[in-house]
Write a protein that holds these residues in place. Structure first.
Motif, short mmCIF file in Angstrom:
data_model
loop_
_atom_site.label_atom_id
_atom_site.label_comp_id
_atom_site.label_asym_id
_atom_site.label_seq_id
_atom_site.Cartn_x
_atom_site.Cartn_y
_atom_site.Cartn_z
N THR A 151 13.05 -7.33 -37.64
CA THR A 151 12.43 -6.01 -37.76
C THR A 151 11.06 -6.11 -38.42
OG1 THR A 151 14.60 -4.97 -37.90
CG2 THR A 151 12.72 -3.67 -38.63
N LEU A 152 10.96 -6.94 -39.46
CA LEU A 152 9.70 -7.13 -40.15
C LEU A 152 8.64 -7.74 -39.22
CD1 LEU A 152 8.14 -6.98 -42.82
CD2 LEU A 152 9.00 -9.26 -43.37
N VAL A 153 9.06 -8.69 -38.40
CA VAL A 153 8.14 -9.30 -37.43
C VAL A 153 7.66 -8.26 -36.43
CG1 VAL A 153 7.96 -10.98 -35.56
CG2 VAL A 153 9.10 -11.61 -37.69
N LYS A 154 8.58 -7.43 -35.94
CA LYS A 154 8.22 -6.39 -34.98
C LYS A 154 7.22 -5.41 -35.57
CE LYS A 154 10.19 -2.67 -32.17
NZ LYS A 154 11.43 -2.01 -31.69
N VAL A 155 7.50 -4.94 -36.78
CA VAL A 155 6.60 -3.99 -37.43
C VAL A 155 5.23 -4.61 -37.67
CG1 VAL A 155 6.24 -2.64 -39.53
CG2 VAL A 155 8.49 -2.68 -38.47
N ALA A 175 -12.05 0.57 -43.78
CA ALA A 175 -10.76 1.22 -43.97
C ALA A 175 -9.64 0.40 -43.33
CB ALA A 175 -10.78 2.62 -43.37
N LEU A 176 -9.91 -0.19 -42.17
CA LEU A 176 -8.91 -1.02 -41.50
C LEU A 176 -8.59 -2.26 -42.32
CD1 LEU A 176 -10.10 -0.81 -37.79
CD2 LEU A 176 -8.32 0.52 -38.90
N LEU A 177 -9.62 -2.87 -42.93
CA LEU A 177 -9.39 -4.04 -43.75
C LEU A 177 -8.57 -3.71 -44.99
CD1 LEU A 177 -12.87 -5.81 -43.54
CD2 LEU A 177 -10.75 -6.46 -42.39
N VAL A 178 -8.82 -2.53 -45.56
CA VAL A 178 -8.03 -2.09 -46.71
C VAL A 178 -6.58 -1.90 -46.32
CG1 VAL A 178 -7.67 -0.20 -48.34
CG2 VAL A 178 -9.98 -1.05 -47.92
N LEU A 179 -6.36 -1.27 -45.15
CA LEU A 179 -4.99 -1.07 -44.68
C LEU A 179 -4.30 -2.40 -44.40
CD1 LEU A 179 -5.48 1.92 -42.19
CD2 LEU A 179 -4.34 1.98 -44.41
N LEU A 180 -5.05 -3.35 -43.81
CA LEU A 180 -4.47 -4.65 -43.52
C LEU A 180 -4.13 -5.39 -44.82
CD1 LEU A 180 -3.69 -6.73 -41.39
CD2 LEU A 180 -6.04 -7.58 -41.45
N PHE A 185 -0.12 -7.30 -48.66
CA PHE A 185 0.43 -7.31 -50.03
C PHE A 185 1.88 -6.84 -50.02
CE2 PHE A 185 1.46 -4.86 -53.85
CZ PHE A 185 1.32 -5.84 -54.82
N GLY A 186 2.15 -5.77 -49.26
CA GLY A 186 3.51 -5.26 -49.19
C GLY A 186 4.47 -6.26 -48.59
N VAL A 187 4.02 -6.97 -47.54
CA VAL A 187 4.89 -7.95 -46.89
C VAL A 187 5.20 -9.11 -47.82
CG1 VAL A 187 5.01 -9.67 -45.04
CG2 VAL A 187 4.23 -7.35 -44.55
N ALA A 194 12.52 -8.71 -51.87
CA ALA A 194 13.69 -8.40 -51.05
C ALA A 194 14.42 -9.66 -50.60
CB ALA A 194 13.27 -7.59 -49.83
N PHE A 195 13.66 -10.73 -50.38
CA PHE A 195 14.25 -11.96 -49.86
C PHE A 195 14.36 -13.05 -50.92
CE2 PHE A 195 12.23 -10.03 -46.06
CZ PHE A 195 13.37 -9.85 -45.30
N LYS A 196 14.38 -12.67 -52.19
CA LYS A 196 14.43 -13.69 -53.23
C LYS A 196 15.72 -14.50 -53.15
CE LYS A 196 16.30 -10.51 -56.72
NZ LYS A 196 16.11 -9.96 -58.08
N ASP A 197 16.84 -13.85 -52.85
CA ASP A 197 18.10 -14.59 -52.71
C ASP A 197 18.06 -15.53 -51.52
OD1 ASP A 197 19.12 -13.34 -54.92
OD2 ASP A 197 20.18 -11.78 -53.78
N LEU A 198 17.45 -15.06 -50.42
CA LEU A 198 17.34 -15.90 -49.24
C LEU A 198 16.45 -17.11 -49.51
CD1 LEU A 198 18.07 -16.11 -46.20
CD2 LEU A 198 15.94 -14.90 -45.72
N LEU A 199 15.34 -16.88 -50.22
CA LEU A 199 14.43 -17.98 -50.53
C LEU A 199 15.07 -18.97 -51.49
CD1 LEU A 199 11.10 -15.95 -50.97
CD2 LEU A 199 11.78 -17.38 -49.03
N SER A 200 15.83 -18.46 -52.47
CA SER A 200 16.50 -19.37 -53.39
C SER A 200 17.58 -20.17 -52.68
CB SER A 200 17.10 -18.59 -54.56
OG SER A 200 18.09 -17.67 -54.10
N SER A 201 18.28 -19.55 -51.70
CA SER A 201 19.27 -20.28 -50.91
C SER A 201 18.60 -21.36 -50.08
CB SER A 201 20.04 -19.32 -50.01
OG SER A 201 20.91 -18.50 -50.75
N ALA A 202 17.41 -21.04 -49.53
CA ALA A 202 16.69 -22.04 -48.73
C ALA A 202 16.26 -23.22 -49.59
CB ALA A 202 15.48 -21.38 -48.07
N ALA A 203 15.75 -22.94 -50.79
CA ALA A 203 15.34 -24.03 -51.69
C ALA A 203 16.54 -24.88 -52.08
CB ALA A 203 14.67 -23.45 -52.93
N ALA A 204 17.65 -24.21 -52.40
CA ALA A 204 18.87 -24.95 -52.74
C ALA A 204 19.39 -25.75 -51.56
CB ALA A 204 19.94 -23.98 -53.24
#
Length: 264
Positions: A151-155, A175-180, A185-187, A194-204
């Motif tokens: 979903t994140l990739v699609k958005v 304005a477009l550069l600010v939005l981008l 930053f949000g992503v 949001a994916f901290k558990d996923l990233l920690s599982s990947a590192a482990a």
């Protein structure tokens, strides 16, 4: 009608009637040229197997419900642009449009509108396809967080497409550069949270795959779950016992520790 007769007939018309005849001819020519353009574009897209590439996407299913297809809509959009340009020149011949300045602005604006609509349509198709491809690649990873990635990739694809379309319509680049930048930053920041558990599982998981404290077929006990290791990937270790399969995130394996059971 012979050419000489046609010229004589045209010469007998008043100026207004001549303009009307030219306008009708331009519109008819635009219809024919637009139809030919749509046919050529459709053939080219089919030759590049775009119809097969978009098969199964939500955009394609919606188009089919409307009695069309993604390829046909793209081709029709190109044909419509050709006809619209012809219609503008026909209206100019009839003197309906207010001024030459307005006509010039309209002629300059039409291609930008066409490109903007085309970019949005292609963005919708590409976003749907990217979601399907990423989802297929991550299907084997049975973690709740993973379902958010397609979903994140699609958005993200849609967001970039909309920004490009807005730039074609003359929206300020700053304005477009600010939005981008805000979206990036949000992503990265919010996505990282949001994916901290996923990233920690990947590192482990990378650590476990390198050190191999256990392998497939070993009997282990992790966090109270005991069984035979069936599969290991970067994110998860799968343990089976008496027909029950346990999916243990690798971060838990590293945190709780894995006890390998040795037969005596």
């Amino acid at each position: 009608m012979p050419l000489g007769t046609a010229r004589g007939w045209y010469g007998d018309l008043t100026a207004a009637e001549q303009n009307l005849a030219v306008a009708v001819a331009v519109v008819l020519g635009g219809l024919i040229l637009g139809a030919v353009t749509a046919w050529v574009v459709r053939r080219v897209l089919v030759a590049f197997s775009l119809d097969e590439a978009v098969e199964g996407t939500p955009f394609e299913r919606t188009a089919q419900q409307l009695g069309s297809s993604s390829v046909r809509l793209l081709a029709q959009l190109c044909g419509l642009f050709v006809f619209t340009v012809a219609a503008v020149y026909a209206l100019r011949t009839l003197g309906v449009l207010p001024s030459e300045l307005f006509i010039q602005e309209l002629v300059d604006f039409l291609p930008r509108v066409f490109i903007a609509v085309l970019v949005v349509m292609v963005g919708l198709i590409a976003a749907d396809k990217a979601e399907l491809v990423v989802g297929e690649q991550l299907r084997s990873i049975k973690l709740p967080e993973v379902t958010l990635i397609p979903t994140l990739v699609k958005v993200s694809v849609l967001y970039v497409a909309v920004l490009i379309a807005l730039s074609q319509l003359g929206v300020a680049t700053g304005a477009l550069l600010v939005l981008l930048a805000a979206y990036a930053f949000g992503v990265f920041f919010l996505g990282g949270l949001a994916f901290k558990d996923l990233l920690s599982s990947a590192a482990a998981g990378i650590y476990l795959l390198l050190t191999e404290p256990y392998t497939i077929g070993d009997e282990v006990e992790v966090a109270g779950n005991r069984g035979i290791v069936q599969e290991m990937d970067v994110f998860v270790t799968y343990v089976e016992d008496d027909g029950e399969e346990y999916m243990i995130p690798n971060r838990m394996v590293l945190r709780e520790g894995a006890m390998r059971v040795r037969e005596t």
